[in-house]
Design a protein around this motif. Structure first.
Motif, PDB file in Angstrom:
ATOM      1  N   ALA A  57       0.835  -1.208   0.000  1.00  0.00           N
ATOM      2  CA  ALA A  57       0.000   0.000   0.000  1.00  0.00           C
ATOM      3  C   ALA A  57       0.869   1.258   0.000  1.00  0.00           C
ATOM      4  CB  ALA A  57      -0.921  -0.008   1.213  1.00  0.00           C
ATOM      5  N   LEU A  58       1.939   1.218   0.820  1.00  0.00           N
ATOM      6  CA  LEU A  58       2.821   2.394   0.915  1.00  0.00           C
ATOM      7  C   LEU A  58       3.492   2.699  -0.421  1.00  0.00           C
ATOM      8  CD1 LEU A  58       4.728   2.045   4.304  1.00  0.00           C
ATOM      9  CD2 LEU A  58       3.432   4.047   3.542  1.00  0.00           C
ATOM     10  N   PHE A  59       3.881   1.631  -1.133  1.00  0.00           N
ATOM     11  CA  PHE A  59       4.631   1.824  -2.377  1.00  0.00           C
ATOM     12  C   PHE A  59       3.722   1.996  -3.595  1.00  0.00           C
ATOM     13  CE2 PHE A  59       8.205  -0.562  -0.068  1.00  0.00           C
ATOM     14  CZ  PHE A  59       8.766   0.628   0.372  1.00  0.00           C
ATOM     15  N   THR A  60       2.429   1.980  -3.371  1.00  0.00           N
ATOM     16  CA  THR A  60       1.485   2.241  -4.469  1.00  0.00           C
ATOM     17  C   THR A  60       1.123   3.731  -4.448  1.00  0.00           C
ATOM     18  OG1 THR A  60       0.568   0.012  -4.239  1.00  0.00           O
ATOM     19  CG2 THR A  60      -0.781   1.628  -5.429  1.00  0.00           C
ATOM     20  N   PRO A  61       1.232   4.435  -5.582  1.00  0.00           N
ATOM     21  CA  PRO A  61       0.868   5.861  -5.585  1.00  0.00           C
ATOM     22  C   PRO A  61      -0.562   6.060  -5.073  1.00  0.00           C
ATOM     23  CG  PRO A  61       1.872   5.217  -7.670  1.00  0.00           C
ATOM     24  CD  PRO A  61       1.677   3.954  -6.886  1.00  0.00           C
ATOM     25  N   ALA A  62      -0.792   7.146  -4.346  1.00  0.00           N
ATOM     26  CA  ALA A  62      -2.073   7.370  -3.660  1.00  0.00           C
ATOM     27  C   ALA A  62      -3.264   7.212  -4.607  1.00  0.00           C
ATOM     28  CB  ALA A  62      -2.081   8.743  -3.009  1.00  0.00           C
ATOM     29  N   ASP A  63      -3.132   7.706  -5.850  1.00  0.00           N
ATOM     30  CA  ASP A  63      -4.287   7.665  -6.762  1.00  0.00           C
ATOM     31  C   ASP A  63      -4.494   6.284  -7.388  1.00  0.00           C
ATOM     32  OD1 ASP A  63      -1.991   7.806  -8.219  1.00  0.00           O
ATOM     33  OD2 ASP A  63      -2.781   9.163  -9.756  1.00  0.00           O
ATOM     34  N   ARG A  65      -4.223   3.409  -5.357  1.00  0.00           N
ATOM     35  CA  ARG A  65      -4.477   2.454  -4.265  1.00  0.00           C
ATOM     36  C   ARG A  65      -5.899   1.916  -4.306  1.00  0.00           C
ATOM     37  NH1 ARG A  65      -1.481   6.348  -0.061  1.00  0.00           N
ATOM     38  NH2 ARG A  65       0.630   5.685  -0.571  1.00  0.00           N
ATOM     39  N   SER A  66      -6.012   0.627  -3.948  1.00  0.00           N
ATOM     40  CA  SER A  66      -7.342   0.043  -3.774  1.00  0.00           C
ATOM     41  C   SER A  66      -7.957   0.661  -2.514  1.00  0.00           C
ATOM     42  CB  SER A  66      -7.219  -1.471  -3.593  1.00  0.00           C
ATOM     43  OG  SER A  66      -6.566  -1.753  -2.364  1.00  0.00           O
ATOM     44  N   ALA A  67      -9.259   0.415  -2.322  1.00  0.00           N
ATOM     45  CA  ALA A  67      -9.935   0.933  -1.119  1.00  0.00           C
ATOM     46  C   ALA A  67      -9.282   0.343   0.135  1.00  0.00           C
ATOM     47  CB  ALA A  67     -11.415   0.582  -1.172  1.00  0.00           C
ATOM     48  N   GLU A  68      -8.917  -0.937   0.038  1.00  0.00           N
ATOM     49  CA  GLU A  68      -8.282  -1.604   1.191  1.00  0.00           C
ATOM     50  C   GLU A  68      -6.919  -0.977   1.492  1.00  0.00           C
ATOM     51  OE1 GLU A  68      -7.087  -6.172   2.350  1.00  0.00           O
ATOM     52  OE2 GLU A  68      -8.046  -5.789   0.431  1.00  0.00           O
ATOM     53  N   GLN A  69      -6.141  -0.712   0.436  1.00  0.00           N
ATOM     54  CA  GLN A  69      -4.825  -0.091   0.636  1.00  0.00           C
ATOM     55  C   GLN A  69      -4.975   1.318   1.204  1.00  0.00           C
ATOM     56  OE1 GLN A  69      -3.264  -0.625  -3.387  1.00  0.00           O
ATOM     57  NE2 GLN A  69      -1.759  -2.090  -2.600  1.00  0.00           N
ATOM     58  N   ALA A  70      -5.930   2.065   0.688  1.00  0.00           N
ATOM     59  CA  ALA A  70      -6.142   3.441   1.180  1.00  0.00           C
ATOM     60  C   ALA A  70      -6.527   3.413   2.662  1.00  0.00           C
ATOM     61  CB  ALA A  70      -7.223   4.129   0.352  1.00  0.00           C
ATOM     62  N   ALA A  71      -7.342   2.430   3.039  1.00  0.00           N
ATOM     63  CA  ALA A  71      -7.771   2.329   4.443  1.00  0.00           C
ATOM     64  C   ALA A  71      -6.575   2.003   5.337  1.00  0.00           C
ATOM     65  CB  ALA A  71      -8.848   1.257   4.583  1.00  0.00           C
ATOM     66  N   ARG A  72      -5.676   1.161   4.851  1.00  0.00           N
ATOM     67  CA  ARG A  72      -4.485   0.799   5.638  1.00  0.00           C
ATOM     68  C   ARG A  72      -3.576   2.017   5.835  1.00  0.00           C
ATOM     69  NH1 ARG A  72      -1.182   0.457   8.511  1.00  0.00           N
ATOM     70  NH2 ARG A  72       0.337  -1.165   9.035  1.00  0.00           N
ATOM     71  N   ILE A  73      -3.387   2.791   4.771  1.00  0.00           N
ATOM     72  CA  ILE A  73      -2.540   3.987   4.867  1.00  0.00           C
ATOM     73  C   ILE A  73      -3.187   5.031   5.773  1.00  0.00           C
ATOM     74  CG2 ILE A  73      -1.545   5.911   3.539  1.00  0.00           C
ATOM     75  CD1 ILE A  73      -0.156   3.182   3.141  1.00  0.00           C
ATOM     76  N   ALA A  74      -4.522   5.107   5.736  1.00  0.00           N
ATOM     77  CA  ALA A  74      -5.230   6.090   6.573  1.00  0.00           C
ATOM     78  C   ALA A  74      -4.971   5.823   8.061  1.00  0.00           C
ATOM     79  CB  ALA A  74      -6.723   6.052   6.279  1.00  0.00           C
ATOM     80  N   LEU A  75      -4.801   4.549   8.428  1.00  0.00           N
ATOM     81  CA  LEU A  75      -4.508   4.227   9.839  1.00  0.00           C
ATOM     82  C   LEU A  75      -3.157   4.834  10.247  1.00  0.00           C
ATOM     83  CD1 LEU A  75      -5.571   0.456   9.997  1.00  0.00           C
ATOM     84  CD2 LEU A  75      -6.824   2.426  10.905  1.00  0.00           C
TER      85      LEU A  75
END
Ligand SMILES: Cc1cc2nc3c(=O)[nH]c(=O)nc-3n(C[C@H](O)[C@H](O)[C@H](O)COP(=O)(O)O)c2cc1C
Length: 199
Positions: A57-63, A65-75
């Motif tokens: 998730a961290l190494f995927t550009p913000a735009d 990211r899947s919903a799951e990856q975005a949720a993980r980064i939001a934490l």
């Protein structure tokens, strides 16, 4: 003044390191009555481990990211925002098997973020959390202050220094599992360290 207290014990009740961290915060509030305190107890809300999915998730550009990856980064983002908003950090840190608790390591893995809390420049790494103070309340069953077996203090100095936080005060409650008298002395030493660090 914004104070952020992080309790890193695996115990949400009766933790010695939380007792020391509470005493540090009480003393800071005495000195700065209008200080605001935010508390995060990692026993109550442990942070997720930095695993393969989190790194992905961290190494995927913000735009992208899947919903799951975005949720993980939001934490992680939420923890970073708390640190950024704080003027003073108070960490309650027990010694577990000669290191910091996994709970604290997970928190550190969340807040150390390239381009956000540090960055690399042509001259080397630069911490981006400047001007903050840290008080670390240490709770230990034995006594390791100033010895080679104490990997906690050098580690915390290194990783927090990497983020630009260079004013650190270590408060020691040691010998807590060496009998009632030793434990009493350990907490008395912590009180003395607090009085010396916060006037
Ligand atoms: C799993 C575990 C590992 C521990 N490892 C150490 C250690 O390496 N050195 C030490 O001095 N005390 C060790 N202790 C004792 C704790 O540091 C001590 O009980 C401390 O007060 C715990 O803090 P807490 O109540 O905030 O969790 C350990 C305790 C536990 C539960």
């Amino acid at each position: 003044m914004n104070i952020l207290q992080i309790n890193a014990s695996a115990r949400s009740e009766g933790a010695n390191s939380t007792r020391v961290a509470n005493a540090i915060v009480a003393r800071l509030q005495q000195a700065h009555p209008s200080a605001r305190v935010t508390r995060r107890d990692l026993a109550v809300t442990p942070h997720l481990v930095l695993d393969e999915a989190a790194l992905g998730a961290l190494f995927t550009p913000a735009d992208k990211r899947s919903a799951e990856q975005a949720a993980r980064i939001a934490l992680d983002d939420a923890l970073i925002a708390e640190v950024q908003a704080a003027d003073v950090l108070v960490l309650g840190v027990p010694m577990y098997n000669f290191g910091v608790p996994a709970q604290l390591k997970h928190w550190i893995d969340a807040v150390v973020r390239n381009g956000v809390t540090f960055r690399y420049t042509e001259k080397g790494p630069e911490g981006l959390l400047k001007g903050k103070k840290v008080f670390v309340g240490l709770a230990r069953g034995g006594r390791y202050r100033g010895t080679e077996a104490d990997s906690q203090v050098p580690y915390l100095k290194t990783v927090l220094g990497f983020l630009g936080i260079t004013e650190l005060h270590f408060i020691y409650a040691e010998g807590l599992n060496m009998g009632a008298e030793a434990a009493q002395q350990g907490f008395a030493q912590a009180d003395a360290d607090i009085a010396a660090a916060i006037s």
